[in-house]
Structures are given as structure tokens and as C-alpha cells.
Write an enzyme that holds these catalytic residues in place. Sequence first.
Site, PDB file in Angstrom:
ATOM      1  N   HIS A 137       0.782  -1.280   0.073  1.00 26.05           N
ATOM      2  CA  HIS A 137      -0.019  -0.068  -0.098  1.00 26.05           C
ATOM      3  C   HIS A 137       0.992   1.140  -0.100  1.00 26.05           C
ATOM      4  CE1 HIS A 137      -3.649   2.252   1.130  1.00 26.05           C
ATOM      5  NE2 HIS A 137      -2.902   3.072   1.537  1.00 26.05           N
ATOM      6  N   GLU A 138       1.737   1.490   1.037  1.00 25.14           N
ATOM      7  CA  GLU A 138       2.654   2.509   1.112  1.00 25.14           C
ATOM      8  C   GLU A 138       3.641   2.624  -0.131  1.00 25.14           C
ATOM      9  OE1 GLU A 138       2.321   4.904   2.963  1.00 25.14           O
ATOM     10  OE2 GLU A 138       0.758   3.744   4.221  1.00 25.14           O
ATOM     11  N   HIS A 195       1.858   4.562  -2.933  1.00 27.73           N
ATOM     12  CA  HIS A 195       2.058   6.087  -2.679  1.00 27.73           C
ATOM     13  C   HIS A 195       3.397   6.267  -3.129  1.00 27.73           C
ATOM     14  CE1 HIS A 195      -1.734   6.273  -0.632  1.00 27.73           C
ATOM     15  NE2 HIS A 195      -1.215   5.674   0.402  1.00 27.73           N
TER      16      HIS A 195
END
Length: 349
Positions: A28-29, A32
Amino acid sequence: MIEILEIWNNVWPYLVAILLFLVLIVIHEFGHFIAAKSLGVRVNEFAIGFGPKLFSKKWGETKYALNLIPLGGYCAMEGEDEGSTDTRAFCNKKAWRRFLIVVMGAVFNLLLGVIIVAIILAPTDVFATTKVAKFDENSISANSGLMVGDEILEVDGRTIFSTYDLSYAFTNVKDGKIDMVVERDGQEVELKNVEFATQTYEGIDFLTVDFKVEPEEKTFGSYIKYTAKTSASYCAVIWRSFIDLLSGKYGISQVSGPVGVTVAIADAAKQSLMNLLPLMAFISINLGIFNLLPIPALDGGRLLFILFEMIFRRPVPQKYESWVHTAGFVLLIGFMLFIVAKDILGLIF
């Protein structure tokens, strides 16, 4: 030595569960991170885990760190939560760039879920369709409108993508009757009050499936099709579960938090590591969808403010946005603590 092995046998499934959570959050990170780097935003730090640093090294403008507590990670961007004079700061980028950076975390979780589904289906020789092939002996549904050759398209107004969400649609039906839309001889046909036998497990009523479905041979085309359909089923079940929870169809007792999910993952790992794949796909897609909900403190809450800015051509003052996210964070943590307490009490009693 035997005691050490027994301890290890009890501990390793939970270590697998923690590792799984870590992978999902890092992915997920990383979404980003990749988006920020690609769109010209300065990333100050990318870290795996929280707490004291075990290792860190700076490459270029970004510090990469491995921290002690393996329960998450973060991608710290310049100007993410405060003002900055840096032209490459997150807060100084155009709204569409910020939107893409925020949304890519959830997108990476969804993509990972689809990839895992593809891995799960890779060894499959035939796929299960939603077309009725034959009825069991003494079938009830055969006497209430359903016919051989019917392809099930909807159940109680909800689109059916695969047997996965068909199973969910057959869960928690109180009177044993459902409405269906089927494709029959090329035409859509509505069936009212199709009846099934029911059975109850842990207070939830399940319809007894009294028919077999047609198989479909595996080809490259069907493999792609069923990967997409199964992924869509996961998304549909997660979304419908959320709606059913809000509508009261399921109570809070059916909700599991990190503790309950960790136990479920550990139980699956004890049986077979291959059993983890469907659960990992489900959790990854769930994480992606949940983060897109317009809840303050989540990515979806931030996206809502960015959308407001894109529509009305002016941002919400940062202090007001911060207040909303802080309040949302407090409520979210409070809810999570409540769910964790429920899970722990459930394990004890």
C-alpha cells in the site's frame, strides 16, 4: 527440544500472519511512494515498520528505514500534512497529482489481490460457471422455477459474477426464498421466491445449494475471464458485507478486527500455506476498498477533500481538514479498540 518444537509450532502461524499484514501494508505504502516519485513529489522517508530504527540509509533525497515493530510502514512526503515552501512538496502540487498519489495505495492493494487470484486459478483445469447443469435428487429449487440451463445473473437484485459471490448471496436468508434473474434461451427471466432448504450454523441461516453448475474448460481467454470475475466477486462480497452491516443484516458480532483476522490467517496457515492465498487476496482487496471509503483519516477521506478542491477550484482550509482527519482518526481508533476487545473476549470465552 520437544518443548521448543511445540512452542514453535504454536508461534509460527502467527508470525506468518504478521508477515502477511506487513506485506499488504508495505505494498500500500509502496503505491504512494511510486506515484509520488513519478509525479515529482519529494519523499523524505520510506519505512517498513514503526518504532525504533533497526537500519536506515539515505539514497538520494529519500531515507529508507527498517523499524523494530513490523506492524505497518509509511511513506513520508514533504508537505503532506503541513505547509512547505518546497516546490516539490505534496501540498504544492496540482490537485490531480495529489489525487493520483493518494489513490495509488489502494490501487496497489487491489492489483495485488487480482495477481493473487490469478495465481490461485493458475493450476485450475476447469472453472465453475453459474449455469445450472443438473439438480440434486429431491431438489426444492427445481420445483419453484429454476431450470437446467439457467445462468444465474442476479440474486435479490445483486449481480452475480461467480460461484464465490453466489455463495455469499445464499447466506443469511431467513425464509429460504430468494428472487433471481437468470438467462434462459438467450432471454433474461425473473424468478420470484425460488425456494431452497436451509441450514443454520453459528446463528446464521444458509441456503442449501441443491444443484450442480456447468464447468468451463480452461483456455487463456477463460483464465483471464475468470480471474476478472473472481476478483470482481471479492470486491462485490466486501462491498455487500459493508452495506449489510450498515443495514443491520449482520450484527457487530460478525465483524473481526486485527486479532480475529490474525487468528483466521494462523488457522489457515496451520492447514496449508496454499490456504493463505485466497485469504490474502481477500484481505488485500478489502484493504484497498476500505481505504477508498470517504472516512476521515483514511485515503478516501483525503480524496474527498481533493475532489472538493477539483470541483470548486479552491481547497478546504488546511486547519479544517486537519480537524476532520483528527476527529476521524480518534473515532476510527476507538472503533478498532472496541473490535479488538470483542475479538479477545471471544477467544477467552
